[in-house]
Scaffold this active site. Structure first.
Site, PDB file in Angstrom:
ATOM      1  N   ASN A  28       0.917  -1.233  -0.061  1.00 24.29           N
ATOM      2  CA  ASN A  28      -0.163  -0.044  -0.002  1.00 24.29           C
ATOM      3  C   ASN A  28       0.911   1.114   0.033  1.00 24.29           C
ATOM      4  O   ASN A  28       1.245   1.685   1.021  1.00 24.29           O
ATOM      5  CB  ASN A  28      -0.992  -0.115   1.363  1.00 24.29           C
ATOM      6  CG  ASN A  28      -1.663   1.328   1.479  1.00 24.29           C
ATOM      7  OD1 ASN A  28      -1.771   2.136   0.535  1.00 24.29           O
ATOM      8  ND2 ASN A  28      -2.234   1.469   2.488  1.00 24.29           N
TER       9      ASN A  28
ATOM     10  N   GLU B 175      -4.932  -4.810  10.581  1.00 26.61           N
ATOM     11  CA  GLU B 175      -3.915  -3.789  10.624  1.00 26.61           C
ATOM     12  C   GLU B 175      -4.143  -3.046  11.922  1.00 26.61           C
ATOM     13  O   GLU B 175      -4.959  -2.048  12.057  1.00 26.61           O
ATOM     14  CB  GLU B 175      -4.012  -2.690   9.787  1.00 26.61           C
ATOM     15  CG  GLU B 175      -3.702  -3.466   8.234  1.00 26.61           C
ATOM     16  CD  GLU B 175      -3.258  -2.302   7.354  1.00 26.61           C
ATOM     17  OE1 GLU B 175      -2.023  -2.562   6.934  1.00 26.61           O
ATOM     18  OE2 GLU B 175      -3.833  -1.421   7.256  1.00 26.61           O
TER      19      GLU B 175
ATOM     20  N   SER C 282       3.855  -2.152  10.212  1.00 29.21           N
ATOM     21  CA  SER C 282       5.220  -2.144  10.497  1.00 29.21           C
ATOM     22  C   SER C 282       5.984  -3.458   9.962  1.00 29.21           C
ATOM     23  O   SER C 282       6.759  -3.951  10.900  1.00 29.21           O
ATOM     24  CB  SER C 282       5.548  -1.745  12.041  1.00 29.21           C
ATOM     25  OG  SER C 282       5.196  -0.135  12.138  1.00 29.21           O
TER      26      SER C 282
ATOM     27  N   HIS D 221      -9.244   1.341   5.100  1.00 32.84           N
ATOM     28  CA  HIS D 221      -7.959   1.673   5.796  1.00 32.84           C
ATOM     29  C   HIS D 221      -8.151   2.277   7.002  1.00 32.84           C
ATOM     30  O   HIS D 221      -8.982   3.222   6.841  1.00 32.84           O
ATOM     31  CB  HIS D 221      -7.154   1.996   4.869  1.00 32.84           C
ATOM     32  CG  HIS D 221      -5.752   2.004   5.079  1.00 32.84           C
ATOM     33  ND1 HIS D 221      -5.265   2.886   6.199  1.00 32.84           N
ATOM     34  CD2 HIS D 221      -4.655   0.986   5.040  1.00 32.84           C
ATOM     35  CE1 HIS D 221      -4.025   2.596   6.743  1.00 32.84           C
ATOM     36  NE2 HIS D 221      -3.578   1.432   5.980  1.00 32.84           N
TER      37      HIS D 221
ATOM     38  N   GLY E 287       3.060   2.520  10.713  1.00 34.06           N
ATOM     39  CA  GLY E 287       3.784   3.466  10.618  1.00 34.06           C
ATOM     40  C   GLY E 287       4.423   3.742  11.764  1.00 34.06           C
ATOM     41  O   GLY E 287       5.161   4.954  12.122  1.00 34.06           O
TER      42      GLY E 287
ATOM     43  N   GLU F 191      -6.689   4.703   7.930  1.00 29.94           N
ATOM     44  CA  GLU F 191      -6.467   6.069   7.737  1.00 29.94           C
ATOM     45  C   GLU F 191      -7.715   6.639   7.036  1.00 29.94           C
ATOM     46  O   GLU F 191      -8.134   8.034   7.246  1.00 29.94           O
ATOM     47  CB  GLU F 191      -4.962   6.506   6.648  1.00 29.94           C
ATOM     48  CG  GLU F 191      -3.806   5.923   7.729  1.00 29.94           C
ATOM     49  CD  GLU F 191      -2.656   5.502   7.002  1.00 29.94           C
ATOM     50  OE1 GLU F 191      -2.820   5.651   5.607  1.00 29.94           O
ATOM     51  OE2 GLU F 191      -1.784   5.127   7.419  1.00 29.94           O
TER      52      GLU F 191
ATOM     53  N   LYS G 116       0.067   4.319  -0.146  1.00 26.94           N
ATOM     54  CA  LYS G 116      -0.606   5.321   0.501  1.00 26.94           C
ATOM     55  C   LYS G 116      -0.200   6.599  -0.587  1.00 26.94           C
ATOM     56  O   LYS G 116      -0.317   6.666  -1.722  1.00 26.94           O
ATOM     57  CB  LYS G 116      -0.260   5.660   1.831  1.00 26.94           C
ATOM     58  CG  LYS G 116      -0.132   4.147   2.581  1.00 26.94           C
ATOM     59  CD  LYS G 116       0.081   4.558   4.153  1.00 26.94           C
ATOM     60  CE  LYS G 116      -0.002   3.211   4.981  1.00 26.94           C
ATOM     61  NZ  LYS G 116       0.155   3.366   6.219  1.00 26.94           N
TER      62      LYS G 116
HETATM   63  P1  13P Z   1       3.247   0.336   7.617  1.00 25.72           P
HETATM   64  O1  13P Z   1       3.862  -0.941   7.090  1.00 25.72           O
HETATM   65  O2  13P Z   1       3.946   1.974   7.205  1.00 25.72           O
HETATM   66  O3  13P Z   1       3.207   0.370   9.095  1.00 25.72           O
HETATM   67  O4  13P Z   1       1.825   0.679   7.241  1.00 25.72           O
HETATM   68  C1  13P Z   1       0.882  -0.330   7.231  1.00 25.72           C
HETATM   69  C2  13P Z   1      -0.204  -0.017   6.426  1.00 25.72           C
HETATM   70  O5  13P Z   1      -1.076   1.004   6.865  1.00 25.72           O
HETATM   71  C3  13P Z   1      -0.519  -0.623   5.099  1.00 25.72           C
HETATM   72  O6  13P Z   1      -1.710  -0.470   4.895  1.00 25.72           O
END
Ligand code: 13P
Length: 246
Positions: A9, A165, A210, A93, A171, A95, A11
């Protein structure tokens, strides 16, 4: 037997040069032992479609509209994504849930649109740190999946991937331990068993938060973890391919 899926992803990170380089490095690696997918931002999906044509690497969008078409400025429909060859869409997601107020009802509506188009929905769920510390992690994940568990038919589940997640691991560099992740994945599978044993056995449940090349193998070795949804580490070919090789 569920085949592992490693999905990147991106983002809101990319440029034409970066996307071209990353896609061609992933393509050149010719990963065979797991399914691989990338989720670039909307402007780079056509580039992904061209670059990945005739390859086994799948690509998808990070979001879609609940609406079919019409006066929805700024939205992108499932029909448009299908038109350019997207096979998958990320839905719900954390976010999008937290920053853009995406509700479980919207997640269901988007999922139904994606499934109706014959595409795969990668539906994301996960609790915040507060929710985990208060002992509500499973309850929250159950709530987030509840509408799907009630509304989707058994055949529709063959087009769904779940991504667990935990928000506190996204992150942050703080990964769920393999045991913590496995426990939640087993719980999610027990919820799927409420639809049918076939759905529980066949639906892939990815872990995200992560994940890096250094910790992927341990996570993917867990019985109910069927691959990963990778954020930051999907932006460099070496790290992403390291995860695919895990
Ligand atoms: P990270 O791998 O940067 O922690 O993000 C995970 C994520 O949100 C994937 O959709």
């Amino acid at each position: 037997m569920r085949r592992l899926l490693v999905a990147g992803n991106w983002k809101m990170n990319a440029s034409t040069d970066m996307a071209k380089a990353l896609l061609s490095d992933i393509l050149a690696a010719d990963v065979q032992h797991c399914d691989v997918a990338v989720f670039p931002p909307f402007p780079y999906l056509s580039l992904a479609a061209d670059t990945l044509a005739d390859s086994a690497i799948q690509f998808g969008a990070q979001n879609c509209s609940t609406a079919e078409a019409g006066a929805y400025t700024g939205e992108v429909s499932v029909g448009m994504l299908q038109d350019i060859g997207c096979g998958m869409v990320l839905i719900g997601h954390s976010e999008r849930r937290s920053l853009f107020h995406e509700t479980d009802a919207a997640v269901l509506a988007k999922t139904e649109r994606v499934l109706a188009a014959g595409m795969t929905a990668v539906v994301c769920v996960g609790e915040t740190l507060d929710q985990r510390q208060s002992g509500y992690a499973e309850l929250i994940v159950k709530q987030q999946l509840s509408a799907l568990l009630h509304q989707l038919t058994e055949p529709q589940w063959s087009q769904v991937v779940i991504a667990y997640e935990p928000v506190w691991a996204i992150g942050t560099g703080e990964t769920a331990t393999p045991e913590q992740a496995q426990q939640m994945h087993a719980f999610i599978r027990s919820l799927l068993a409420g639809v049918s044993q076939k759905v529980a056995d066949e639906t892939r449940v990815l872990y995200g938060g992560s994940v890096k090349a250094a910790n992927a193998a341990e996570l993917f070795a867990q019985a109910d973890i069927d691959g990963g949804l990778i954020g930051g580490a999907s932006l460099t070919a070496e790290e992403f391919l390291g995860i695919c090789r895990s």
